[in-house]
Design a protein around this motif. Sequence first.
Motif: not given
Lengths: 111, 111
Positions: A84, B20, B24
């Motif tokens: 990630w 997260r 992104e």
Amino acid sequence: MVQYPQIDRTFAALGDPTRRSILERLGRGSATITELAEPFGISLTGCKKHVRVLEDAELVSTEKVGRARRCSVGPRRLEDVHEWTEMYRRMLDERPDRFGELLERTKGVPQ
Amino acid sequence: MVQYPQIDRTFAALGDPTRRSILERLGRGSATITELAEPFGISLTGCKKHVRVLEDAELVSTEKVGRARRCSVGPRRLEDVHEWTEMYRRMLDERPDRFGELLERTKGVPQ
């Protein structure tokens, strides 16, 4: 984007300096709870809790040996965190609007 | 071993799938809180909380533009997470007792 079932637990487990130190210690070889707790100056109960969090994230394995519980590095080796993190860093490196965005930001700044 | 003042917050901030995903999304370009909240189906208040956690970890920067708050990727690019993860993975790869430990484990297993 990239999905891993375990990754929330992995990141959360790593968000504590004692747990990271336990992993670094176990990276050098297995240890009992008592051996782990001593150098960090934490209680056995506190140490057990940290180990449990690491075990839930599969970063540590434990087994009962006589009256002690022996800990060693678990089956997971931060593959999820590694992938990630690399994906995100690559994304930032490659984005085409990076320069444009910097220009945009400075527009409003008095000269 | 490796010390970063910010790393606890960074790991903790990343231990949530919505946070997260926000990173992104911002990796592709800046967005307002409203634009961020919509695709995730979360409330503006919930989104603000997530952004605040990311901002505290310096992973996101925000600025007030008119009545909106504009978010973009922050000054930190997971250098700390990257370095700690790489150090740990290298440590596991290189440890000399790895084979010995595997042998040791299988000793107690009935054949």
